[in-house]
Scaffold this motif. Structure first.
Motif, PDB file in Angstrom:
ATOM      1  N   UNK A  93       0.836  -1.198   0.000  1.00  0.00           N
ATOM      2  CA  UNK A  93       0.000   0.000   0.000  1.00  0.00           C
ATOM      3  C   UNK A  93       0.877   1.258   0.000  1.00  0.00           C
ATOM      4  N   UNK A  94       1.132   1.852  -1.176  1.00  0.00           N
ATOM      5  CA  UNK A  94       2.010   3.026  -1.265  1.00  0.00           C
ATOM      6  C   UNK A  94       1.557   4.195  -0.399  1.00  0.00           C
ATOM      7  N   UNK A  95       0.249   4.374  -0.236  1.00  0.00           N
ATOM      8  CA  UNK A  95      -0.237   5.492   0.584  1.00  0.00           C
ATOM      9  C   UNK A  95       0.246   5.356   2.028  1.00  0.00           C
ATOM     10  N   UNK A  96       0.409   4.127   2.463  1.00  0.00           N
ATOM     11  CA  UNK A  96       0.870   3.891   3.829  1.00  0.00           C
ATOM     12  C   UNK A  96       2.276   4.461   4.017  1.00  0.00           C
ATOM     13  N   UNK A  97       3.099   4.294   3.012  1.00  0.00           N
ATOM     14  CA  UNK A  97       4.451   4.846   3.069  1.00  0.00           C
ATOM     15  C   UNK A  97       4.412   6.364   3.212  1.00  0.00           C
ATOM     16  N   UNK A  98       3.499   7.020   2.496  1.00  0.00           N
ATOM     17  CA  UNK A  98       3.379   8.476   2.592  1.00  0.00           C
ATOM     18  C   UNK A  98       3.046   8.935   4.000  1.00  0.00           C
ATOM     19  N   UNK A  99       2.245   8.119   4.712  1.00  0.00           N
ATOM     20  CA  UNK A  99       1.791   8.511   6.041  1.00  0.00           C
ATOM     21  C   UNK A  99       2.824   8.249   7.140  1.00  0.00           C
ATOM     22  N   UNK A 100       3.761   7.373   6.893  1.00  0.00           N
ATOM     23  CA  UNK A 100       4.708   7.044   7.971  1.00  0.00           C
ATOM     24  C   UNK A 100       6.142   6.995   7.464  1.00  0.00           C
ATOM     25  N   UNK A 101       6.489   7.910   6.579  1.00  0.00           N
ATOM     26  CA  UNK A 101       7.852   7.963   6.061  1.00  0.00           C
ATOM     27  C   UNK A 101       8.655   8.999   6.836  1.00  0.00           C
ATOM     28  N   UNK A 102       9.401   8.554   7.855  1.00  0.00           N
ATOM     29  CA  UNK A 102      10.223   9.469   8.644  1.00  0.00           C
ATOM     30  C   UNK A 102      11.399   8.722   9.245  1.00  0.00           C
ATOM     31  N   UNK A 103      12.382   9.486   9.650  1.00  0.00           N
ATOM     32  CA  UNK A 103      13.579   8.907  10.250  1.00  0.00           C
ATOM     33  C   UNK A 103      14.243   9.945  11.128  1.00  0.00           C
ATOM     34  N   UNK A 104      14.553   9.561  12.364  1.00  0.00           N
ATOM     35  CA  UNK A 104      15.306  10.428  13.278  1.00  0.00           C
ATOM     36  C   UNK A 104      16.588   9.692  13.658  1.00  0.00           C
ATOM     37  N   UNK A 105      17.679  10.067  13.029  1.00  0.00           N
ATOM     38  CA  UNK A 105      18.913   9.335  13.267  1.00  0.00           C
ATOM     39  C   UNK A 105      18.737   7.906  12.791  1.00  0.00           C
ATOM     40  N   UNK A 106      18.865   6.964  13.704  1.00  0.00           N
ATOM     41  CA  UNK A 106      18.663   5.561  13.363  1.00  0.00           C
ATOM     42  C   UNK A 106      17.244   5.072  13.660  1.00  0.00           C
ATOM     43  N   UNK A 107      16.416   5.956  14.179  1.00  0.00           N
ATOM     44  CA  UNK A 107      15.065   5.566  14.588  1.00  0.00           C
ATOM     45  C   UNK A 107      14.103   5.705  13.405  1.00  0.00           C
ATOM     46  N   UNK A 108      13.400   4.628  13.080  1.00  0.00           N
ATOM     47  CA  UNK A 108      12.390   4.613  12.031  1.00  0.00           C
ATOM     48  C   UNK A 108      11.160   3.874  12.554  1.00  0.00           C
ATOM     49  N   UNK A 109       9.999   4.005  11.894  1.00  0.00           N
ATOM     50  CA  UNK A 109       8.824   3.232  12.331  1.00  0.00           C
ATOM     51  C   UNK A 109       9.092   1.731  12.347  1.00  0.00           C
ATOM     52  N   UNK A 110       9.773   1.222  11.311  1.00  0.00           N
ATOM     53  CA  UNK A 110      10.091  -0.205  11.295  1.00  0.00           C
ATOM     54  C   UNK A 110      11.000  -0.577  12.465  1.00  0.00           C
ATOM     55  N   UNK A 111      11.955   0.303  12.732  1.00  0.00           N
ATOM     56  CA  UNK A 111      12.855   0.041  13.855  1.00  0.00           C
ATOM     57  C   UNK A 111      12.136   0.045  15.178  1.00  0.00           C
ATOM     58  N   UNK A 112      11.150   0.927  15.324  1.00  0.00           N
ATOM     59  CA  UNK A 112      10.396   0.982  16.584  1.00  0.00           C
ATOM     60  C   UNK A 112       9.578  -0.287  16.778  1.00  0.00           C
ATOM     61  N   UNK A 113       8.993  -0.794  15.685  1.00  0.00           N
ATOM     62  CA  UNK A 113       8.248  -2.048  15.795  1.00  0.00           C
ATOM     63  C   UNK A 113       9.183  -3.196  16.158  1.00  0.00           C
ATOM     64  N   UNK A 114      10.362  -3.213  15.543  1.00  0.00           N
ATOM     65  CA  UNK A 114      11.312  -4.290  15.804  1.00  0.00           C
ATOM     66  C   UNK A 114      11.792  -4.270  17.255  1.00  0.00           C
ATOM     67  N   UNK A 115      11.923  -3.062  17.815  1.00  0.00           N
ATOM     68  CA  UNK A 115      12.407  -2.927  19.193  1.00  0.00           C
ATOM     69  C   UNK A 115      11.261  -2.850  20.208  1.00  0.00           C
ATOM     70  N   UNK A 116      10.051  -3.088  19.744  1.00  0.00           N
ATOM     71  CA  UNK A 116       8.860  -2.972  20.599  1.00  0.00           C
ATOM     72  C   UNK A 116       8.989  -3.894  21.812  1.00  0.00           C
ATOM     73  N   UNK A 117       8.837  -3.325  23.007  1.00  0.00           N
ATOM     74  CA  UNK A 117       8.992  -4.071  24.252  1.00  0.00           C
ATOM     75  C   UNK A 117       7.629  -4.541  24.755  1.00  0.00           C
TER      76      UNK A 117
END
Length: 442
Positions: A93-117
């Motif tokens: 779903x390309x629109x999904x990428x538009x809504x959550x395309x961001x990065x702060x240093x090494x932190x990304x949405x995918x990274x946050x999910x992967x590190x989810x505690x």
């Protein structure tokens, strides 16, 4: 939170336990503690595997410790699994990428999910929910991604809010495990008691987030408010405006977008959904959505073939609106028989209906009839697509209003509830008689 969440009952919910037992067909679940009833009798031993026999042993007892706190799933969802699901839906779903395309240093949405505690209790709940509904994992991950995306755009300097919304997105529907699955089928007409039970799933979810998952209050509040709307026509508490927390507003809009983004012509559906009834969602957040979706160049996507909305579909909506007007007029003709409280509820619902009616009229799709014999050009196809999106949204809002009335009727006596249920049936487009059924909240 000013609202006091209920405690998880020590009487095991039958729908939850049924989901747990069914999920053992796909994954091994064991007990982390001995299970005792409140008379001190040991029912099950620590380490025992959950099976159909487990259901019969616990369902009729009040337990010293709720069963939710005693479960361990062998292959519970991990951060890696959530990230893989996220990668799949982002590709799809390309629109999904538009809504959550961001990065702060090494932190990304995918990274946050992967590190989810998540603790064992939380991951076990998620495992059962995902086993119960094969699409639940995708919807949960998409809601989490969108919530993080909107949060980043709205409060980029608040990392803790990002974490809370990441978790709230994943767990926002966890309370549905405690509701009869039949009441969640799209074509199922709910009775007042069934809708009352279903509409409590955000409360149940927030209670689970507190007692089983040990999530922070912001996460609990986002789960509690994920079906609330800024105009006051959400549930379970009919909050409005400033009554909604920031986390609740973000979760509510994210859940709606996650549902729409998987449908054909998603961008058109989102445009219609956010424009047709202004005020349902926080205006600043809605502006952010438009900015994220339309802020960059995109290749135009032609409407899909097969948009078959016809003049008779529009006429059917007009007839449904006319039926509501007729029923309301008839009820008000005998208003001397109504209790003031009931009359107030009916008046409030009718005012909301008038807003929906105006929104429908303002779209101009009644002009579709004049195009009925025109060539099947791309332009006509686009008009049909827009009409389809509008009709879907109007029908959904009429149904939501019907459910709101049904929920209010559940708090009244049978005679008082009659007019509310009659108007609810007209709004839902059915004249069926609803048979009440007692549905446990937990």
């Amino acid at each position: 939170m000013s609202f006091v969440l209920p405690d998880i009952p020590h009487q095991t919910n039958r729908h939850f336990m049924d989901a747990v037992v069914k999920s053992t067909h796909e994954q091994e679940i064991s007990l982390t503690d001995d299970v005792y009833n409140q008379n001190g009798v040991k029912l099950l031993s620590r380490g025992a595997k959950v099976s159909s026999e487990t259901y019969s042993k616990v369902i009729s007892h009040k337990l010293v410790k709720p069963i939710e706190l005693c479960l361990s799933v062998e292959d519970a969802p991990s951060g890696e699994m959530l990230a893989r699901t996220a990668e799949q839906v982002l590709d799809e779903f390309p629109l999904l990428t538009d809504l959550c395309s961001w990065k702060h240093g090494r932190v990304t949405p995918l990274g946050m999910l992967k590190q989810c505690k998540m603790g064992e209790g939380a991951s076990s709940l998620l495992a059962v929910a995902f086993a119960q509904n094969p699409l639940a994992a995708r919807h949960a991950v998409m809601t989490s991604l969108i919530a993080m995306g909107l949060c980043n755009a709205h409060r980029y300097n608040d990392p803790q809010m990002l974490v809370s919304l990441c978790l709230a997105g994943l767990f926002h529907d966890i309370g549905e495990l405690y509701v009869d699955p039949a009441s969640m089928q799209a074509d199922h007409v709910l009775s007042a008691q069934q809708w009352h039970a279903y509409s409590s799933h955000p409360i149940i979810g927030a209670a689970l987030a507190r007692e089983v998952c040990r999530f922070d209050k912001t996460t609990q509040q986002a789960i509690l408010e994920h079906h609330e709307y800024a105009d006051g026509f959400g549930y379970p508490r009919n909050l409005c405006g400033k009554g909604l927390s920031v986390a609740g507003r973000l979760a509510s809009l994210s859940e709606v977008l996650a549902a729409l983004i998987t449908k054909p012509s998603a961008e058109s559906r989102i445009d219609v959904a956010l424009k047709i009834m202004p005020g349902e969602h926080d205006r600043e957040l809605v502006s952010l959505v438009y900015e994220l979706l339309h802020g960059r160049q995109r290749t135009a996507v032609p409407p899909p073939p097969g948009s078959t909305t016809k003049a008779e579909d529009v006429h059917a909506v007009f007839m449904r609106i006319a039926a509501v007007l007729s029923v309301y007029d008839d009820i008000m003709h005998h208003r001397e028989c109504l209790q003031p409280k009931v009359e107030g509820m009916l008046s409030e619902a009718f005012n909301r209906f008038v807003e929906i009616q105006k929104a429908f009229a303002s779209t101009g799709i009644n002009g579709l009839q004049s195009l009925e014999h025109a060539e099947d050009s791309d332009a006509l196809q686009e008009i049909r697509l827009e009409a389809e999106c509008v009709l879907n949204e109007i029908a959904w809002r009429l149904l939501k209003l019907a459910r709101e009335l049904t929920l209010k009727a559940a708090s009244l006596g049978e005679q008082e509830a009659g007019p509310l249920l009659r108007l609810s049936n007209a709004l839902a487009g059915t004249e069926e008689t609803h048979h009440e059924a007692v549905v446990e909240l937990f």
